[in-house]
Write a protein that holds these residues in place. Structure first.
Motif, PDB file in Angstrom:
ATOM      1  N   LEU A 101       0.821  -1.209   0.000  1.00  0.00           N
ATOM      2  CA  LEU A 101       0.000   0.000   0.000  1.00  0.00           C
ATOM      3  C   LEU A 101       0.856   1.260   0.000  1.00  0.00           C
ATOM      4  O   LEU A 101       1.970   1.277   0.532  1.00  0.00           O
ATOM      5  N   ASN A 102       0.312   2.330  -0.573  1.00  0.00           N
ATOM      6  CA  ASN A 102       0.998   3.622  -0.477  1.00  0.00           C
ATOM      7  C   ASN A 102       0.589   4.320   0.817  1.00  0.00           C
ATOM      8  O   ASN A 102      -0.291   3.848   1.548  1.00  0.00           O
ATOM      9  N   ASP A 103       1.199   5.454   1.101  1.00  0.00           N
ATOM     10  CA  ASP A 103       0.980   6.133   2.380  1.00  0.00           C
ATOM     11  C   ASP A 103      -0.476   6.556   2.555  1.00  0.00           C
ATOM     12  O   ASP A 103      -1.030   6.452   3.661  1.00  0.00           O
ATOM     13  N   GLY A 104      -1.086   7.029   1.483  1.00  0.00           N
ATOM     14  CA  GLY A 104      -2.479   7.467   1.574  1.00  0.00           C
ATOM     15  C   GLY A 104      -3.413   6.306   1.901  1.00  0.00           C
ATOM     16  O   GLY A 104      -4.337   6.443   2.723  1.00  0.00           O
ATOM     17  N   GLN A 105      -3.190   5.162   1.262  1.00  0.00           N
ATOM     18  CA  GLN A 105      -4.018   3.988   1.524  1.00  0.00           C
ATOM     19  C   GLN A 105      -3.839   3.505   2.961  1.00  0.00           C
ATOM     20  O   GLN A 105      -4.805   3.147   3.647  1.00  0.00           O
ATOM     21  N   LYS A 106      -2.574   3.500   3.424  1.00  0.00           N
ATOM     22  CA  LYS A 106      -2.303   3.071   4.807  1.00  0.00           C
ATOM     23  C   LYS A 106      -3.005   3.993   5.800  1.00  0.00           C
ATOM     24  O   LYS A 106      -3.558   3.542   6.812  1.00  0.00           O
ATOM     25  N   GLU A 107      -3.000   5.285   5.495  1.00  0.00           N
ATOM     26  CA  GLU A 107      -3.622   6.256   6.399  1.00  0.00           C
ATOM     27  C   GLU A 107      -5.132   6.015   6.496  1.00  0.00           C
ATOM     28  O   GLU A 107      -5.709   6.028   7.592  1.00  0.00           O
TER      29      GLU A 107
END
Length: 698
Positions: free
Chosen positions: A117-123
């Motif tokens: 996942l990218n940072d936005g998805q993780k957030e």
């Protein structure tokens, strides 16, 4: 041939059946999401088999019982063989799972892990965890002050291995274990917010999301390992019906005890930390790491795939085309169902014809002021049953409503208890069946006042009064007001609710006392016709065949020259095609889009064919420990329709597998020049046959 070699072991035959279900998941010609559905069924089937059949064998071993059954297997030998076959099946199941995940990815549907996942998805997923998941979780530490928790059967858990934060000098440098249940109340698959510029649908498994956030449950500790596991417990009920003053209360007590049934199987994620593994083995008292512990290379409990496949949006091209059951022609052309049944018998075949006809039959009877009484058996009912609502209204309007509710329907006990209480509250007479017997017959009796006399209307079915499964299972239902069937129906309900002595049945054959003798009588008659050189043939469609004396009677008929064709979906202990024993017997199994559930028997009778429908399989429990019903189909047109249906199934060369003498199954291949015939797809035109027959009659 040794006596035991004459038969195939029941449990090994069941493994072969579940293997056929797995083959549907492996079949590339099956639509992709349907393959996921079959893979899910393999898990659900195996769960029930382990919690009941394997648990029963382990019960026998604990009791020191080690005598061979009629197929020659001792509990110890059979347990070992089953363990090997189950391991092999699960290995093939997960191989298929990985293949299907690759195929899904090509369709733009992917299951991801946290590092993908990218940072936005993780957030966004972390926010979902905090708002929805975290409040539901309960960390359960295991130490001297907090005992090992009760682990529910077939629920998913995480074993967490922790080390203390060594900045606290009071803490020892050792591992600690805790357990966290993955909440089954939440969806197992969590949608992942999409990346910009892609149409891919991404999902993460709930347990993978919890694993990544697990440290928030254990402040002051570092997470050394987190692995999923799952326990299967003995789920069979041990009822003392003779000594139970209140059967409903006794079953409720046993359901609570079921939660504490002894562990039969432990499934663990591959690579589980040794400390967690040892703790689980010790606390669950599992001593055999080969037979008792199954290490899984993939997500545990693939039963979630069925719901996932059914809910995936914009994916109809990956499913079977939607099939809408047709409303039965005989009722569609009549405003009054009872008047249509007065004119002639009506046969409905689900799921090709709609179960709404059964709902409407009961609902009309409930609203009819001339209907005096409704009597019905309920075995497995769906969650929002129209039938239960109709029966409730009928009782509230002053009609005599009697319902025989089978509280012991395995894994539906709690739901049936709830229905029983609702019906009693509405004023229905609720009966819990006969002591020591399950009531498995499917029958409804409507008593109506007409011109100063009473007329009985009857519905007899091969399947449960369940509108949900009626869209997925093949079953037959007969509507009739023939006086002899009506009299038998009244007598049957009197036996189930009162102290009536066994009835001299005019049409019905009823287990536990009368069904098996009737079947033997029909087989003996075919034997006599064969010896006289007259047409002698038996075609039977059942779900299972495992009763030894029934198999022996079929062997006797085969030796006498009777041609026998059996359509057995699941367990079959009969060994066909053995010279001098069963060379005149052919056995096929159909596993396809719908679950083959109807029980139909046709006998040649010297040229004057007879056809019966039944609730009973040819198993010992059905023939001797249940209230079961077999009913003749008298109408010539309806007999012909069911015979045509059986012939159609016997000609299947797409989904049919034939049982061989060695106990294995082989696909039936089309002969040279023969077109492919898939019986379930062809049977979908059943309503057209009816329309053609009606036009011809006119």
């Amino acid at each position: 041939m040794s006596a035991s070699r004459k038969y195939i072991n029941r449990d090994l035959s069941w493994i072969e059946f579940n293997r056929r279900v797995l083959e549907e998941a492996e079949d590339p010609t099956t639509p992709l999401l349907e393959r996921l559905h079959f893979l899910s069924i393999v898990t659900s089937n195996l769960d029930e088999f382990v919690s009941v059949r394997v648990a029963g064998l382990k019960d026998q071993l604990k009791a020191g019982y080690n005598k061979p059954d009629f197929t020659g297997y001792t509990p110890q030998g059979l347990t070992k063989r089953l363990a090997k076959r189950i391991v092999r099946m699960v290995r093939d199941q997960y191989k298929t799972y990985r293949e299907l995940m690759r195929a899904l990815a090509k369709e733009g549907v992917v299951f991801v892990k946290w590092p993908d996942l990218n940072d936005g998805q993780k957030e966004e997923l972390a926010a979902y965890f905090h708002q929805i998941v975290y409040p539901v979780l309960t960390p359960m530490a295991v130490d001297s002050s907090r005992p090992f928790p009760l682990l529910h059967s077939k629920e998913l858990y995480l074993a967490v291995v922790l080390r203390p934060d060594l900045t606290d000098v009071k803490q020892e440098d050792r591992t600690y274990c805790a357990i966290v249940q993955v909440p089954s109340i939440l969806p197992r698959t969590v949608p992942v917010p999409g990346r910009k510029g892609t149409r891919k649908q991404s999902f993460i498994l709930l347990e993978d999301l919890i694993k990544e956030q697990i440290g928030q449950l254990f402040s002051g500790y570092a997470t050394e390992a987190v692995h999923a596991f799952r326990v299967t417990r003995n789920s069979d009920l041990a009822l003392n019906e003779e000594g139970a003053e209140d059967l409903l209360a006794e079953i409720e007590k046993e359901l609570r005890r079921r939660r504490r049934g002894f562990p039969v199987r432990l499934e663990i994620e591959k690579g589980m930390h040794e400390d967690a593994r040892e703790l689980l083995m010790e606390e669950l008292q599992l001593s055999d790491p080969i037979d008792d512990i199954h290490e899984i290379d993939g997500p545990l409990d693939l039963s979630f795939l069925s719901r996932f496949a059914g809910s995936l949006p914009n994916a109809d091209h990956l499913r079977y085309p939607r099939y809408e059951p047709k409303y039965p022609l005989e009722f569609e052309e009549s405003d009054d169902m009872l008047s249509a049944v007065r004119e002639r018998d009506v046969l409905v075949y689900h799921p090709y014809e709609s179960f709404e006809a059964v709902n409407d039959f009961i609902s009309e009877a409930a609203a009819d002021p001339d209907v005096l009484a409704i009597k019905m058996t309920l075995y497995r009912v769906n969650a929002h049953s129209v039938l239960v609502q109709a029966l409730t209204k009928a009782a509230e309007s002053g009609k005599q409503v009697t319902v025989v509710v089978e509280l012991k329907a395995r894994f539906d006990e709690e739901r049936n208890i709830a229905w029983a209480r609702q019906l009693e509250k509405a004023g229905c007479h609720v009966v819990y069946g006969l002591v020591g017997l399950k009531t498995h017959a499917k029958i409804t009796l409507v008593v109506r006042r007409e011109n100063g006399v009473l007329r009985r209307y009857v519905h007899v079915g091969t399947g449960n009064y369940n509108e949900s499964t009626a869209r997925l299972y093949t079953d037959a239902g007969l509507f009739t007001c023939r006086p002899d069937i009506g009299e038998d129906a009244s007598a049957l309900f009197n036996e189930m609710t009162g102290y009536s002595t066994p009835h001299n049945w005019r049409s019905f054959a009823v287990a536990p006392s009368g069904l098996k003798p009737k079947l033997f009588e029909l087989i003996d008659r075919e034997i006599a016709f064969a010896r006289e050189g007259k047409p002698a043939r038996i075609v039977a469609k059942v779900n299972s065949l495992s009763n030894q004396s029934m198999i022996d009677k079929l062997y006797e008929a085969s030796a006498a020259g009777v041609r026998i064709e059996l359509i057995v979906r699941g367990v079959c202990c009969l060994r066909p095609g053995v010279p001098g024993l069963s060379e005149n017997i052919r056995v096929i199994s159909i596993v396809d889009r719908f679950l083959e559930h109807s029980r139909i028997l046709a006998v040649a009778n010297g040229g004057n064919e007879e056809v019966y429908i039944s609730s009973a399989d040819w198993m010992t429990r059905n023939l001797s420990r249940r209230v079961e019903l077999m009913c003749p189909v008298y109408d010539p047109g309806l007999k012909k329709m069911l015979i045509n249906l059986l012939e159609l199934i016997l000609r299947d060369n797409v989904k049919a597998r034939e049982l061989k003498a060695g106990g294995g199954y082989e696909r039936v291949a089309a002969k040279e020049g023969e077109p492919p015939l898939r019986s379930q797809f062809a049977a979908a035109n059943l309503w057209l046959w009816k329309k053609a027959a009606a036009a011809e009659e006119t």
